[in-house]
Design a protein around this motif. Structure first.
Motif, short mmCIF file in Angstrom:
data_model
loop_
_atom_site.label_atom_id
_atom_site.label_comp_id
_atom_site.label_asym_id
_atom_site.label_seq_id
_atom_site.Cartn_x
_atom_site.Cartn_y
_atom_site.Cartn_z
N UNK A 459 68.22 -29.61 -68.33
CA UNK A 459 69.53 -29.61 -67.66
C UNK A 459 70.61 -29.09 -68.60
N UNK A 460 70.49 -29.45 -69.87
CA UNK A 460 71.46 -28.98 -70.87
C UNK A 460 71.43 -27.46 -70.99
N UNK A 461 70.22 -26.88 -70.85
CA UNK A 461 70.08 -25.42 -70.93
C UNK A 461 70.75 -24.75 -69.74
N UNK A 462 70.61 -25.37 -68.56
CA UNK A 462 71.09 -24.73 -67.33
C UNK A 462 72.52 -25.10 -66.97
N UNK A 463 73.16 -25.93 -67.79
CA UNK A 463 74.55 -26.29 -67.49
C UNK A 463 75.43 -25.04 -67.52
N UNK A 464 76.26 -24.91 -66.51
CA UNK A 464 77.13 -23.74 -66.38
C UNK A 464 78.57 -24.12 -66.69
N UNK A 465 79.30 -23.16 -67.28
CA UNK A 465 80.72 -23.40 -67.56
C UNK A 465 81.50 -23.59 -66.27
N UNK A 466 80.98 -23.03 -65.18
CA UNK A 466 81.65 -23.15 -63.88
C UNK A 466 81.34 -24.48 -63.22
N UNK A 467 80.50 -25.29 -63.86
CA UNK A 467 80.18 -26.59 -63.30
C UNK A 467 79.20 -26.55 -62.15
N UNK A 468 78.43 -25.48 -62.04
CA UNK A 468 77.46 -25.37 -60.97
C UNK A 468 76.34 -26.38 -61.17
N UNK A 469 75.86 -27.01 -60.09
CA UNK A 469 74.82 -28.04 -60.24
C UNK A 469 73.49 -27.45 -60.69
N UNK A 470 72.74 -28.26 -61.45
CA UNK A 470 71.40 -27.86 -61.88
C UNK A 470 70.42 -28.18 -60.75
N UNK A 471 69.50 -27.27 -60.41
CA UNK A 471 68.54 -27.56 -59.33
C UNK A 471 67.73 -28.82 -59.61
N UNK A 472 67.41 -29.56 -58.55
CA UNK A 472 66.60 -30.77 -58.69
C UNK A 472 65.20 -30.45 -59.19
#
Length: 609
Positions: A459-472
């Motif tokens: 999840x830390x890798x896929x965190x976006x600056x735009x705050x987009x949710x990480x896929x389940x």
């Protein structure tokens, strides 16, 4: 037997007298059932309910039979309407009375093959420490995963168990499968799952790595015979003779495999065995070490430790499939016999649980330069393609490999997998690292192993600056792609003379374009040669002869005094010839040649007047 749905299912309620006769028959045939009523009578456990239906059926291969049904679940069946014929329990009954039949244990991955219509072969038996039950040929047995209580299939024993020993090279059908969990007989019921199904992950063993550990001769496709209870032969040769088949499936497969190996490998089988053992010792001494994490599954040990430890230049030829062992589990067991390691069997998997570090062969072993050490990827690619280079008209190939460097949270993940973050990796290496991480952290979705449920690190890798949710959850391929796309891009270039260059960014292409000039003349322009240390002047004479046209070197419009660049101009539409020359004579990879159609530089469109 129940690969397809049965037809002509007509049922009626069994009378009380017929019910009593059926119960007496069951007790006589399966004495173990009586103990359930006796020992657990206070729980009112009965082998037959008050209401039970009987149904006549016809299987898809025109075999007539009879079913006994409790509520919705088929519980017993027999064929040919022969009342003297023995009854066979369904999995619904076996889950209720798990010890009513002798159990033949097998490995987890084999169960998935049996569900596809295969019979259990002798090498597929997972011998328990206490040994197999004493069962004669022709007796009914249940099949389960070793260490699991509840049966998953029922069949006929084809060879006496007292003739079977662990480690034996004997082959042939062990159990002819009649009915198995998830076939169409099971589907006629309420489709309930076996107890603790999720815990043992019966249907989750789908990864190629795990399946490769089970030998091909552990299963054999069942034959569709009209006489189910004909006396079964005790070995593959007799079985094939009965079916009119010359030569066994196993023998044919071994012959084909050996022919392929002889034609593709530059080493003999004995040499592959020695190199595989050297890679194994190298992995123990340099990658595992006494403080390494144990246990390791055989697939993890092979993919993450042994394969990267192969000697430089042998990676295409040193493969366990090309050795005399054929399977990694057989190789590891041979190493255990030498006393170098200690293995443990756990639910169909072979685990490395210990290493004898003072073993004589380990102490005398001389380490070598490995494939892993030879890389920064470019060096590895050079080694892998040595044979291709020497066969291509003795031309030194220019090799371009796209590689990636971990950064940020990805770098943390790589360090958790004991990988350096100041090195570059190819896509297939990234794939292996990510899949090893998923396996070691048990991130696979329990319901569908194709999907991965991200943990905190992912999840830390896929965190976006735009705050987009990480896929389940995401598929394994999507996970690998998204991780790779977030890494820093590099490319390695191997030039003639073994000159290696590692450059940041994606590799640039050599561009070939055609354009019209004054007088409607067509010229072919080649740009980007100097990026790969190709001097345009060296191509003038070869292209003159090849294209039968004039060739000139011009200053590129993008050139600067600090970085002068040139381009080649060949008279006429020569794109095909130029491309062919770059690939076959210069050794430049076709993938990085870009063909561009340019507009005419003549603004009048080449019209006169």
């Amino acid at each position: 037997m129940f690969k397809k749905p049965a037809t002509n299912v007509k049922s009626w309620l069994l009378s009380n007298s017929d019910r009593r006769k059926l119960r007496d028959e069951l007790i006589k045939r399966f004495p173990e059932l009586a103990t359930y009523e006796t020992k657990q009578g206070e729980q009112n456990i009965s082998i037959l309910p008050d209401r039970i239906h009987r149904a006549n059926i016809t299987t898809y291969n025109d075999l007539h039979g009879m079913l006994y049904i409790e509520e919705k679940n088929p519980t017993w069946f027999r064929f040919d309407k022969d009342k003297r014929e023995i009854l066979v329990p369904s999995v619904y009954i076996l889950w209720r009375f798990p010890n009513m039949l002798p159990k033949i244990p097998t490995f987890g991955p084999v169960i998935s093959k049996l569900k596809g219509g295969a019979n259990l072969m002798i090498p597929g038996i997972a011998f328990p420490p206490e040994g197999l039950p004493d069962v004669g040929e022709g007796e009914i047995v249940s099949v389960t995963i070793r260490g699991y209580t509840y049966p998953l299939a029922v069949g006929i024993m084809c060879v006496p168990t007292n003739t079977l020993k662990p480690g034996s090279v004997k082959k042939g059908i062990a159990v002819q499968i009649i009915h198995i969990h998830q076939d169409h007989l099971w589907s006629m019921g309420d489709k309930s799952q076996p107890p603790e199904d999720e815990e043992i992950k019966i249907d989750s063993v789908t990864q190629d790595q795990e399946l490769e550990e089970i030998a091909d001769d552990t299963i054999e496709e069942s034959s569709e015979t009209s006489d189910l209870h004909a006396k079964t032969k005790t070995n593959v040769q007799a079985y094939d003779e009965e079916q009119g088949i010359e030569g066994s499936y196993e023998e044919e497969s071994e012959i084909k495999n050996s022919e392929i190996e002889k034609s593709t490998s530059k080493y003999t089988t004995a040499e592959v065995d020695n190199l595989l053992q050297a890679s194994f010792y190298q992995a123990l001494l340099k990658k595992l070490t006494p403080s390494g994490t144990l246990p390791l599954t055989s697939s993890q040990l092979y993919s993450a430790y042994i394969l990267p430890s192969r000697p430089v230049g042998t990676d295409n030829d040193v493969d366990v499939k090309k050795s005399s062992y054929k399977k990694i589990t057989k190789f590891l067991k041979a190493m255990e016999k030498k006393g170098a390691i200690k293995l443990k069997e756990q639910r169909g998997d072979t685990l490395l649980v210990g290493v004898k570090w003072d073993h004589e062969e380990l102490k005398l072993f001389k380490t070598h330069k490995t494939i892993e050490k030879a890389s920064t990827s470019a060096a590895k690619s050079q080694i892998q393609n040595d044979d291709i280079s020497s066969d291509s008209n003795n031309i030194d190939q220019i090799k371009i490999i796209e590689v990636y460097m971990p950064k940020g949270a990805i770098g943390e993940l790589f360090q958790m997998q004991e990988k350096r973050i100041d090195e570059v990796y190819e896509y297939k290496e990234i794939s292996k690292i990510i899949l090893d991480y998923v396996t070691s952290h048990d991130l696979a979705d329990k319901k569908n192993r194709r999907f991965v449920i991200p943990d905190a690190q992912l999840c830390k890798i896929f965190e976006s600056k735009k705050g987009e949710p990480v896929p389940d959850k995401m598929t394994r391929n999507d996970l690998i792609y998204h991780v790779q796309s977030r890494m820093e891009e590099y490319h390695s270039v191997t030039l003639p003379g073994d000159k290696h260059r590692l450059k940041k960014g994606r590799p640039k292409s050599i561009q070939i374009s055609e354009a019209r000039r004054m007088g409607n003349k067509v010229v072919t322009i080649i740009k980007g040669l100097e990026e790969y240390e190709i001097d345009p002047k060296d191509l003038i004479e070869p292209l003159k002869k090849l294209c039968a046209s004039s060739v000139a070197v011009l200053q590129s419009p993008n050139s600067s005094p600090k970085k002068p660049l040139s381009e080649l101009m060949v008279q006429g539409p020569q794109t095909k010839q130029v491309k062919e020359y770059l690939v076959s004579s210069i050794g430049f990879p076709e993938k990085y040649i870009e063909i561009i159609k340019l507009k005419s530089k003549d603004k009048s469109g080449g019209k006169k007047g």
